[in-house]
Design a protein around this motif. Structure first.
Motif, short mmCIF file in Angstrom:
data_model
loop_
_atom_site.label_atom_id
_atom_site.label_comp_id
_atom_site.label_asym_id
_atom_site.label_seq_id
_atom_site.Cartn_x
_atom_site.Cartn_y
_atom_site.Cartn_z
N PHE A 75 45.15 40.78 33.19
CA PHE A 75 45.60 41.04 34.55
C PHE A 75 44.67 42.07 35.17
O PHE A 75 44.05 42.87 34.47
CB PHE A 75 47.04 41.58 34.56
N TYR A 76 44.61 42.07 36.49
CA TYR A 76 43.72 42.99 37.20
C TYR A 76 44.46 44.21 37.72
O TYR A 76 45.65 44.16 38.02
CB TYR A 76 43.05 42.27 38.38
N ILE A 111 47.67 38.98 39.46
CA ILE A 111 46.51 38.07 39.40
C ILE A 111 45.94 38.14 37.99
O ILE A 111 45.67 39.22 37.48
CB ILE A 111 45.46 38.49 40.44
N LYS A 112 45.76 36.98 37.35
CA LYS A 112 45.32 37.01 35.96
C LYS A 112 44.14 36.09 35.71
O LYS A 112 43.81 35.23 36.52
CB LYS A 112 46.47 36.69 35.02
N SER A 113 43.52 36.31 34.55
CA SER A 113 42.37 35.53 34.12
C SER A 113 42.47 35.32 32.62
O SER A 113 43.17 36.06 31.94
CB SER A 113 41.09 36.31 34.47
N LYS A 114 41.77 34.32 32.11
CA LYS A 114 41.77 34.08 30.67
C LYS A 114 40.57 34.71 29.98
O LYS A 114 40.42 34.62 28.78
CB LYS A 114 41.80 32.57 30.39
N LYS A 127 35.02 36.13 33.39
CA LYS A 127 35.22 35.29 34.58
C LYS A 127 36.01 36.09 35.60
O LYS A 127 37.24 36.15 35.58
CB LYS A 127 35.95 34.01 34.21
N PHE A 128 35.30 36.72 36.52
CA PHE A 128 35.89 37.59 37.52
C PHE A 128 36.49 36.75 38.65
O PHE A 128 35.79 36.03 39.33
CB PHE A 128 34.82 38.54 38.08
N SER A 129 37.80 36.85 38.82
CA SER A 129 38.47 36.04 39.86
C SER A 129 39.45 36.86 40.68
O SER A 129 40.46 36.35 41.12
CB SER A 129 39.20 34.86 39.20
N PHE A 130 39.15 38.14 40.88
CA PHE A 130 40.06 39.03 41.59
C PHE A 130 39.77 39.01 43.09
O PHE A 130 38.64 39.20 43.52
CB PHE A 130 39.92 40.46 41.06
N SER A 170 34.51 45.74 37.80
CA SER A 170 33.83 45.70 39.09
C SER A 170 34.23 46.93 39.90
O SER A 170 34.99 47.79 39.43
CB SER A 170 34.21 44.42 39.85
N HIS A 171 33.73 46.99 41.11
CA HIS A 171 34.04 48.09 42.02
C HIS A 171 34.06 47.55 43.45
O HIS A 171 33.29 46.64 43.78
CB HIS A 171 32.99 49.20 41.90
N THR A 172 34.93 48.09 44.28
CA THR A 172 34.94 47.75 45.69
C THR A 172 35.06 49.03 46.52
O THR A 172 35.75 49.97 46.12
CB THR A 172 36.09 46.78 46.05
N ASP A 173 34.34 49.06 47.63
CA ASP A 173 34.46 50.19 48.55
C ASP A 173 35.52 49.93 49.60
O ASP A 173 35.97 50.85 50.28
CB ASP A 173 33.11 50.47 49.23
N ASN A 174 35.93 48.67 49.75
CA ASN A 174 36.92 48.30 50.76
C ASN A 174 38.28 48.13 50.09
O ASN A 174 38.57 47.08 49.51
CB ASN A 174 36.49 47.01 51.47
N LEU A 175 39.13 49.15 50.17
CA LEU A 175 40.46 49.09 49.57
C LEU A 175 41.49 48.47 50.50
O LEU A 175 42.66 48.35 50.14
CB LEU A 175 40.93 50.49 49.17
N GLY A 176 41.07 48.08 51.70
CA GLY A 176 42.02 47.51 52.64
C GLY A 176 43.06 48.55 53.01
O GLY A 176 42.75 49.72 53.15
N THR A 177 44.31 48.13 53.14
CA THR A 177 45.41 49.03 53.44
C THR A 177 46.35 49.05 52.24
O THR A 177 47.23 48.20 52.13
CB THR A 177 46.17 48.58 54.71
#
Length: 148
Positions: free
Chosen positions: A71-72, A96-99, A103-106, A134-141
């Protein structure tokens, strides 16, 4: 009147439980029995890979509750000091999950939270229970959260 008659959390849980199909009810009953009997190995996160790097705001990580089911999660805030401890991290765990870790699917979607945001310490990364992918700079709200 019994104590549980006015327990709104219990009523809400029972409503969700009663809306499940029979196979899911049996699995929930089995898990509850394991907890009551003190068999809590089914509730421990599995190790993935240790990391001594400090998590940063925006880091996307995976955690593994069962073998080959990942899970992510997302780090929402870092270096939080409060009554629980110092240098804590606020994380959001998603359904959200992955096997596979590879395989990044977030896709960031706060409507798919597994739980409300949690406060954790660095232990989860140093013991290999959380593994950054991974990393994201956009955290949304992000959802609002507050801790005493």
């Amino acid at each position: 009147m019994k104590f549980n008659d006015n327990n709104i959390l219990l009523k809400e849980w029972l409503e969700r439980y009663n809306n499940q199909n029979e196979s899911i009810k049996k699995e929930l009953d089995r898990l509850h029995g394991d907890l009551v009997q003190g068999r809590n190995n089914n509730f421990q996160l599995l190790k993935i890979k240790r990391s001594y790097k400090y998590p940063e705001k925006g880091d996307i990580f995976v955690f593994q509750p069962r073998k080959n089911i990942f899970f992510y999660g997302l780090v929402l805030n870092v270096h939080v000091n409060n009554l629980q401890g110092e240098d804590m991290y606020v994380v959001a765990l998603f359904s959200i999950k992955s096997k596979s870790v590879d395989k990044f699917s977030f896709v960031l979607d706060y409507s798919k939270l597994l739980l409300a945001p949690l406060m954790v310490d660095r232990f989860y990364w140093t013991k290999g229970l959380f593994y950054n992918v991974s990393h994201t700079d956009n955290l949304g709200t992000p959802p609002s959260y507050g801790f005493f």
